[in-house]
Enzyme design. Structure first.
Site, PDB file in Angstrom:
ATOM      1  N   ASN A 151     -26.127  10.227  23.133  1.00 22.84           N
ATOM      2  CA  ASN A 151     -26.618   9.062  23.870  1.00 22.84           C
ATOM      3  C   ASN A 151     -25.795   7.834  23.499  1.00 22.84           C
ATOM      4  O   ASN A 151     -25.514   7.611  22.322  1.00 22.84           O
ATOM      5  CB  ASN A 151     -28.101   8.815  23.551  1.00 22.84           C
ATOM      6  CG  ASN A 151     -28.767   7.943  24.600  1.00 22.84           C
ATOM      7  OD1 ASN A 151     -28.882   8.357  25.762  1.00 22.84           O
ATOM      8  ND2 ASN A 151     -29.177   6.741  24.232  1.00 22.84           N
ATOM      9  N   ILE A 175     -21.191  11.168  28.119  1.00 19.39           N
ATOM     10  CA  ILE A 175     -21.595  12.582  28.122  1.00 19.39           C
ATOM     11  C   ILE A 175     -20.511  13.464  28.743  1.00 19.39           C
ATOM     12  O   ILE A 175     -20.189  14.523  28.216  1.00 19.39           O
ATOM     13  CB  ILE A 175     -22.921  12.748  28.901  1.00 19.39           C
ATOM     14  CG1 ILE A 175     -24.054  12.106  28.116  1.00 19.39           C
ATOM     15  CG2 ILE A 175     -23.225  14.217  29.186  1.00 19.39           C
ATOM     16  CD1 ILE A 175     -25.289  11.841  28.942  1.00 19.39           C
ATOM     17  N   THR A 218     -25.390   8.518  35.057  1.00 16.45           N
ATOM     18  CA  THR A 218     -24.715   7.222  35.271  1.00 16.45           C
ATOM     19  C   THR A 218     -23.246   7.438  35.648  1.00 16.45           C
ATOM     20  O   THR A 218     -22.679   6.657  36.411  1.00 16.45           O
ATOM     21  CB  THR A 218     -24.785   6.321  34.014  1.00 16.45           C
ATOM     22  OG1 THR A 218     -24.254   7.037  32.901  1.00 16.45           O
ATOM     23  CG2 THR A 218     -26.204   5.876  33.713  1.00 16.45           C
ATOM     24  N   SER A 240     -33.132   7.640  26.507  1.00 16.55           N
ATOM     25  CA  SER A 240     -33.563   6.699  25.466  1.00 16.55           C
ATOM     26  C   SER A 240     -34.749   7.281  24.699  1.00 16.55           C
ATOM     27  O   SER A 240     -35.155   6.732  23.683  1.00 16.55           O
ATOM     28  CB  SER A 240     -33.947   5.364  26.099  1.00 16.55           C
ATOM     29  OG  SER A 240     -35.043   5.558  26.973  1.00 16.55           O
ATOM     30  N   HIS A 254     -40.029  15.169  36.239  1.00 17.84           N
ATOM     31  CA  HIS A 254     -40.476  13.997  36.995  1.00 17.84           C
ATOM     32  C   HIS A 254     -40.319  14.177  38.504  1.00 17.84           C
ATOM     33  O   HIS A 254     -40.255  13.208  39.248  1.00 17.84           O
ATOM     34  CB  HIS A 254     -39.732  12.745  36.503  1.00 17.84           C
ATOM     35  CG  HIS A 254     -40.094  12.380  35.090  1.00 17.84           C
ATOM     36  ND1 HIS A 254     -39.334  11.571  34.290  1.00 17.84           N
ATOM     37  CD2 HIS A 254     -41.163  12.739  34.327  1.00 17.84           C
ATOM     38  CE1 HIS A 254     -39.918  11.443  33.093  1.00 17.84           C
ATOM     39  NE2 HIS A 254     -41.016  12.149  33.099  1.00 17.84           N
ATOM     40  N   CYS A 265     -46.219  10.127  58.384  1.00 19.52           N
ATOM     41  CA  CYS A 265     -46.267  11.564  58.659  1.00 19.52           C
ATOM     42  C   CYS A 265     -46.755  11.804  60.099  1.00 19.52           C
ATOM     43  O   CYS A 265     -47.380  10.928  60.699  1.00 19.52           O
ATOM     44  CB  CYS A 265     -47.225  12.217  57.665  1.00 19.52           C
ATOM     45  SG  CYS A 265     -47.411  14.001  57.875  1.00 19.52           S
TER      46      CYS A 265
HETATM   47  P1  NAD Z   1     -33.259   5.621  30.133  1.00 19.16           P
HETATM   48  O1  NAD Z   1     -32.642   4.721  31.152  1.00 19.16           O
HETATM   49  O2  NAD Z   1     -34.444   5.137  29.410  1.00 19.16           O
HETATM   50  O3  NAD Z   1     -32.136   5.959  29.037  1.00 19.16           O
HETATM   51  C1  NAD Z   1     -30.866   6.378  29.399  1.00 19.16           C
HETATM   52  C2  NAD Z   1     -29.994   6.396  28.147  1.00 19.16           C
HETATM   53  O4  NAD Z   1     -28.750   6.988  28.511  1.00 19.16           O
HETATM   54  C3  NAD Z   1     -29.691   5.002  27.596  1.00 19.16           C
HETATM   55  O5  NAD Z   1     -30.132   4.937  26.250  1.00 19.16           O
HETATM   56  C4  NAD Z   1     -28.157   4.879  27.695  1.00 19.16           C
HETATM   57  O6  NAD Z   1     -27.579   4.319  26.528  1.00 19.16           O
HETATM   58  C5  NAD Z   1     -27.709   6.313  27.835  1.00 19.16           C
HETATM   59  N1  NAD Z   1     -26.517   6.483  28.679  1.00 19.16           N
HETATM   60  C6  NAD Z   1     -26.250   5.903  29.875  1.00 19.16           C
HETATM   61  N2  NAD Z   1     -25.083   6.370  30.370  1.00 19.16           N
HETATM   62  C7  NAD Z   1     -24.592   7.239  29.446  1.00 19.16           C
HETATM   63  C8  NAD Z   1     -23.414   8.039  29.386  1.00 19.16           C
HETATM   64  N3  NAD Z   1     -22.492   8.058  30.370  1.00 19.16           N
HETATM   65  N4  NAD Z   1     -23.224   8.820  28.283  1.00 19.16           N
HETATM   66  C9  NAD Z   1     -24.130   8.822  27.261  1.00 19.16           C
HETATM   67  N5  NAD Z   1     -25.266   8.081  27.273  1.00 19.16           N
HETATM   68  C10 NAD Z   1     -25.499   7.309  28.363  1.00 19.16           C
HETATM   69  O7  NAD Z   1     -33.538   7.010  30.852  1.00 19.16           O
HETATM   70  P2  NAD Z   1     -34.565   8.172  30.491  1.00 19.16           P
HETATM   71  O8  NAD Z   1     -34.680   8.344  29.028  1.00 19.16           O
HETATM   72  O9  NAD Z   1     -34.174   9.306  31.359  1.00 19.16           O
HETATM   73  O10 NAD Z   1     -35.991   7.694  30.970  1.00 19.16           O
HETATM   74  C11 NAD Z   1     -36.188   6.896  32.089  1.00 19.16           C
HETATM   75  C12 NAD Z   1     -36.897   7.480  33.300  1.00 19.16           C
HETATM   76  O11 NAD Z   1     -36.065   7.105  34.364  1.00 19.16           O
HETATM   77  C13 NAD Z   1     -37.049   8.934  33.449  1.00 19.16           C
HETATM   78  O12 NAD Z   1     -38.406   9.114  33.656  1.00 19.16           O
HETATM   79  C14 NAD Z   1     -36.316   9.321  34.743  1.00 19.16           C
HETATM   80  O13 NAD Z   1     -37.191  10.058  35.581  1.00 19.16           O
HETATM   81  C15 NAD Z   1     -36.055   8.043  35.415  1.00 19.16           C
HETATM   82  N6  NAD Z   1     -34.735   7.868  36.073  1.00 19.16           N
HETATM   83  C16 NAD Z   1     -34.071   8.901  36.660  1.00 19.16           C
HETATM   84  C17 NAD Z   1     -32.825   8.697  37.241  1.00 19.16           C
HETATM   85  C18 NAD Z   1     -32.101   9.870  37.894  1.00 19.16           C
HETATM   86  O14 NAD Z   1     -32.736  10.773  38.411  1.00 19.16           O
HETATM   87  N7  NAD Z   1     -30.772   9.885  37.842  1.00 19.16           N
HETATM   88  C19 NAD Z   1     -32.241   7.441  37.234  1.00 19.16           C
HETATM   89  C20 NAD Z   1     -32.948   6.379  36.619  1.00 19.16           C
HETATM   90  C21 NAD Z   1     -34.181   6.628  36.046  1.00 19.16           C
END
Ligand code: NAD
Length: 241
Positions: free
Chosen positions: A207, A226, A22, A183, A114, A142
């Protein structure tokens, strides 16, 4: 405390989720304020159902995600993890993220549970194309006429064997297992931290919000970004070297 755990550990494994990225500008899925799934139903878009029955929305969703990625890049937190790998402080990363930012930042030992959004492949002949190809007008077709889809694991698909094998090996080898920005709601990925803890590893969760596995952790850091937490730990580690 995090810095001390890292300096004392012999085999540290990082487990990252969408919260890791994020700070690079990529929205996560579930956080209260900005998760992109607050407005969209994942089962409708990132799923085998959408791939078969809702292709227009499927393509629009992934085109938007690929386009969004073009303006984002790994942040200092990704780079600190890569540096720690080089210095032998981190052994591997198990990630749920599909953005490829750990590898881009220089981490070499990464299990992408993933898949990746940096490529698309043909559902029919498996030919691979770069993700930007998907943004072109005819970019979903394709050469063989088959339908192209991002090389991510969709809801309804199983995880890639090689990534799962590596994640399992690393989970059992870990004496320190650190979750960064997840999460911990997505299964089976969220089983790895539980197995590591049961196998005797010290377990840390960084988190923003509470998770359902907080009760298992030896250290929990909430309400902190983070990038900041890793930078702070890195400072302490560097002054102790
Ligand atoms: P999730 O969205 O369920 O959880 C993310 C967690 O990160 C939240 O609880 C939030 O509070 C915390 N968070 C957000 N920003 C933060 C920061 N700067 N510092 C600390 N904590 C922070 O994500 P998940 O558990 O990864 O599961 C969701 C699914 O989403 C996964 O399967 C993943 O493949 C996919 N996904 C991937 C991406 C990517 O590749 N960047 C983006 C979105 C979703």
């Amino acid at each position: 405390m995090l810095a001390n755990l890292i300096m004392e550990a012999k085999h540290t494994v990082i487990f990252s989720g969408a919260g890791m990225s994020t700070e690079s500008g990529i929205p996560d899925f579930r956080s209260a304020t900005q998760g992109m799934w607050r407005h969209k139903d994942p089962a409708k878009l990132a799923s085998t159902y959408a791939l078969e029955h809702n292709r227009d929305e499927f393509v629009a969703f992934y085109r938007a995600r690929i386009e969004g990625l073009q303006t984002c890049a790994p942040h200092d937190g990704h780079r600190i993890l890569a540096e720690w790998e080089q210095r032998g402080l981190v052994h591997s990363i198990i990630t749920q993220n599909v953005d490829g930012f750990h590898a881009l930042a220089g981490s070499r030992y990464v299990a992408e549970l993933h898949g990746t959004i940096s490529r698309v492949h043909c559902q029919h002949c498996a030919r691979v194309y770069s993700a930007v190809h998907y943004l072109e007008e005819e970019g979903t077709v394709c050469e063989c006429g088959g339908f192209l889809r991002p090389s991510v694991v969709l809801f309804g698909e199983s995880l890639p064997d090689d990534a799962v094998d590596m994640a399992e090996r690393e989970t059992y080898a870990a004496d320190l297992f650190i979750v960064l920005g997840s999460s911990l709601q997505v299964s089976p990925a969220n089983l790895f931290p539980q197995v590591a803890k049961r196998n005797g590893a010290k377990f840390v969760i960084v988190n923003m919000e509470p998770t359902e596995l907080d009760y298992l952790a030896d250290l929990v850091v909430h309400e902190r970004k983070i990038g900041e937490v890793l930078a702070e730990a890195n400072k302490i580690i560097c002054t102790n070297e």
